[in-house]
Design a protein around this motif. Structure first.
Motif, short mmCIF file in Angstrom:
data_model
loop_
_atom_site.label_atom_id
_atom_site.label_comp_id
_atom_site.label_asym_id
_atom_site.label_seq_id
_atom_site.Cartn_x
_atom_site.Cartn_y
_atom_site.Cartn_z
N GLU A 11 19.28 32.97 -11.18
CA GLU A 11 20.63 32.69 -11.67
C GLU A 11 20.59 32.01 -13.04
O GLU A 11 21.41 32.29 -13.92
CB GLU A 11 21.39 31.81 -10.66
N ILE A 12 19.63 31.11 -13.23
CA ILE A 12 19.49 30.44 -14.52
C ILE A 12 19.12 31.44 -15.61
O ILE A 12 19.70 31.42 -16.70
CB ILE A 12 18.43 29.31 -14.43
N GLN A 14 19.70 34.60 -15.74
CA GLN A 14 20.86 35.45 -16.05
C GLN A 14 21.89 34.69 -16.88
O GLN A 14 22.45 35.25 -17.84
CB GLN A 14 21.49 35.95 -14.74
N ALA A 15 22.13 33.42 -16.54
CA ALA A 15 23.17 32.65 -17.23
C ALA A 15 22.81 32.32 -18.68
O ALA A 15 23.70 32.12 -19.51
CB ALA A 15 23.45 31.36 -16.46
N ILE A 42 24.75 31.66 -24.07
CA ILE A 42 24.54 30.94 -22.81
C ILE A 42 25.88 30.54 -22.21
O ILE A 42 26.74 29.99 -22.89
CB ILE A 42 23.66 29.68 -23.03
N ASP A 43 26.06 30.78 -20.93
CA ASP A 43 27.30 30.42 -20.23
C ASP A 43 27.11 29.06 -19.56
O ASP A 43 26.56 28.96 -18.46
CB ASP A 43 27.66 31.50 -19.20
N ASP A 44 27.56 28.01 -20.23
CA ASP A 44 27.36 26.65 -19.72
C ASP A 44 28.04 26.43 -18.37
O ASP A 44 27.51 25.74 -17.51
CB ASP A 44 27.88 25.63 -20.73
N ASP A 45 29.24 26.99 -18.21
CA ASP A 45 29.97 26.78 -16.95
C ASP A 45 29.22 27.39 -15.77
O ASP A 45 29.15 26.80 -14.68
CB ASP A 45 31.37 27.40 -17.05
N VAL A 46 28.66 28.58 -15.98
CA VAL A 46 27.89 29.22 -14.91
C VAL A 46 26.65 28.40 -14.58
O VAL A 46 26.32 28.18 -13.40
CB VAL A 46 27.50 30.66 -15.31
N ILE A 47 25.97 27.92 -15.63
CA ILE A 47 24.77 27.09 -15.44
C ILE A 47 25.09 25.89 -14.57
O ILE A 47 24.38 25.58 -13.59
CB ILE A 47 24.21 26.61 -16.80
N ILE A 50 25.51 26.36 -10.77
CA ILE A 50 24.36 26.82 -9.98
C ILE A 50 23.92 25.70 -9.05
O ILE A 50 23.88 24.53 -9.42
CB ILE A 50 23.21 27.26 -10.91
#
Length: 473
Positions: A11-12, A14-15, A42-47, A50
């Motif tokens: 997941e990391i 990918q984000a 980089i998608d900080d919110d997705v990171i 996780i």
């Protein structure tokens, strides 16, 4: 079936934009460190959503993801198994600094690269001092039916070997690490460091106390040993590495093995003993005097100031440079007055994070906050700062106030540690003498102050919800 850490690693990756966006990956005690090609994708919110991720930030050319001790090692291993290029922290820091760091950040990183490797030895020495202080107390000895006079001289000698060796040969450790960091031959750094503390040289302690006369070269250059010195060994190691590399480029391969170490050490021992040592020992003394003056300001003002700004210093990374001051303080006086103030500031951030954890109704925030409190009470504040307190701003500020109050009390009470680099609960091992109750007191006061201020004034779920609504419009 993939395990929990494989899933987190995937997941990391990918984000942050996939494998193609990751140049290299490394980790420290709590953080996964990534050098990326494009920060913007980089998608900080997705990171940050996780599982196990306690926060993230971009600094010094690195995208850092806070996972916590133990977890970060497993996620790093799974990331490597998925095809990422691994490197060590020092090499990655160097690569990151070459990308976009200014000279100040590079200098601070150099201090970290040099002093961090020798800190475990100094931690062990501090613990030895604490244990010796405990078992040498009359009350403890009396409990076992003994007195100080009954202790064997051989046993006392053994304890002195345990507690004095690292600081007596401190220039050796510093010189070795400096030469290694600047690209020279570490073995030459060890030899140069040994030359700075050679038994034939009168020690700087004896010369200062008029128990020995210094040597004089050319009848006016005063020379003595550099036992316990840090800055002279640091500069000597830097110059040795540069001189060695200069010779290796110019001396024929057939003579390199003989001439390069000979000329490098000959030049550097003369420079170190006669020029570098005297100049930088004075600078070192001035630095130590400045910090001692600050902490010693009347009415605890110095402790208040340092305790309040300590965690701000940690965020900037400048705290690595302060290792020099603590090491020199221990080498010169056998005490560290900075440690208890730092500990108070760390525990205060734990108190602020605990208030957030208890007050919030968000399961995600609770899941972040409670583990970060545990981490902070063990001396590691990054999860609490980046994952909780700094995210909501006010808890961090309340933590700074709590640290200032604890620092104020520490300065008033004259607390001083026997070592360095372990704080909060583990730090109690540095106060195994009559200071232990006072050390516990200042940490409790810091935690309670930060907790109370945060709970009453520093955090509200309503404000967080409003902020999220504004950002999503």
């Amino acid at each position: 079936m993939q395990n929990e850490y494989q899933k987190i690693a995937k997941e990391i990756i990918q984000a942050v934009g996939g494998k193609d966006n990751i140049i290299s990956i490394a980790h420290c005690a709590t953080r996964l460190r990534l050098i990326v090609k494009d920060r913007e994708i980089i998608d900080d919110d997705v990171i940050e959503n996780i599982d196990k991720v306690k926060g993230s930030f971009f600094t010094s050319g690195q995208y850092q993801i806070i996972l916590g001790t133990g977890i970060v090692n497993k996620v790093y291993s799974e990331s490597i198994s998925q095809g990422l290029s691994g490197t060590n922290k020092s090499e990655q820091s160097s690569a990151a600094s070459q990308q976009n760091d200014n000279w100040f950040k590079r200098a601070i990183r150099v201090f970290g690269d040099i002093f961090v490797p020798i800190i475990p030895v100094l931690v062990a020495t501090g613990l030895f001092m604490g244990v010796r202080g405990l078992i040498m107390q009359e009350e403890i000895l009396a409990f076992f039916g003994m007195s100080p006079e009954a202790i064997s001289p051989d046993f006392i000698l053994l304890t002195e070997i345990l507690t004095d060796t690292a600081f007596a040969f401190l220039p050796v450790l510093v010189c070795w690490s400096a030469v290694r960091t600047f690209g020279g031959s570490p073995i030459l750094g060890i030899v140069l460091g040994l030359m700075l503390v050679h038994p034939s040289l009168p020690t700087s302690y004896d010369v200062a106390q008029n128990n020995a006369d210094p040597l004089y070269f050319l009848e006016f250059i005063q020379v003595s040993g550099y036992q316990g010195s840090v800055l002279p060994a640091f500069i000597a190691g830097f110059l040795l590495a540069k001189i060695e590399k200069w010779f290796r480029k110019r001396i024929p391969n057939s003579l390199d093995l003989i001439l390069t170490p000979f000329l490098s050490l000959l030049i550097m021992v003369i420079l170190s003993l006669m020029v570098v040592g005297p100049i930088f020992r004075e600078i070192e003394t001035l630095l130590l005097s400045a910090v001692t003056f600050l902490i010693g300001l009347p009415a605890g003002i110095g402790g208040l100031i340092y305790g309040a700004i300590n965690q701000i210093i940690v965020i900037t990374g400048v705290h690595h440079a302060l290792n020099l001051i603590e090491i020199q303080m221990l080498a010169s006086t056998n005490w560290n007055t900075v440690n208890p103030i730092s500990s108070a500031s760390i525990i205060a951030q734990a108190g602020a994070a605990l208030a957030v954890a208890m007050k919030t109704k968000s399961a995600k925030t609770k899941a972040l906050a409670y583990p970060s409190v545990v981490s902070a009470t063990l001396g590691i504040t990054e999860p609490a700062i980046y994952g909780v307190n700094l995210r909501y701003i006010k808890p961090f500020i309340m933590g700074l106030i709590g640290g200032g109050v604890g620092g104020f009390l520490s300065a008033l009470l004259g607390l001083k540690a026997t070592g360095m680099s372990i704080t909060a609960i583990p730090g109690t091992l540095l106060y195994l003498n009559d200071q232990l109750p006072l050390y516990i007191l200042i940490n409790i006061v810091s935690l309670v102050t930060a907790f109370t201020l945060t709970y009453l004034f520093g955090y509200s779920d309503k404000k967080v919800i409003k902020t999220k609504k504004k950002t999503t419009r």
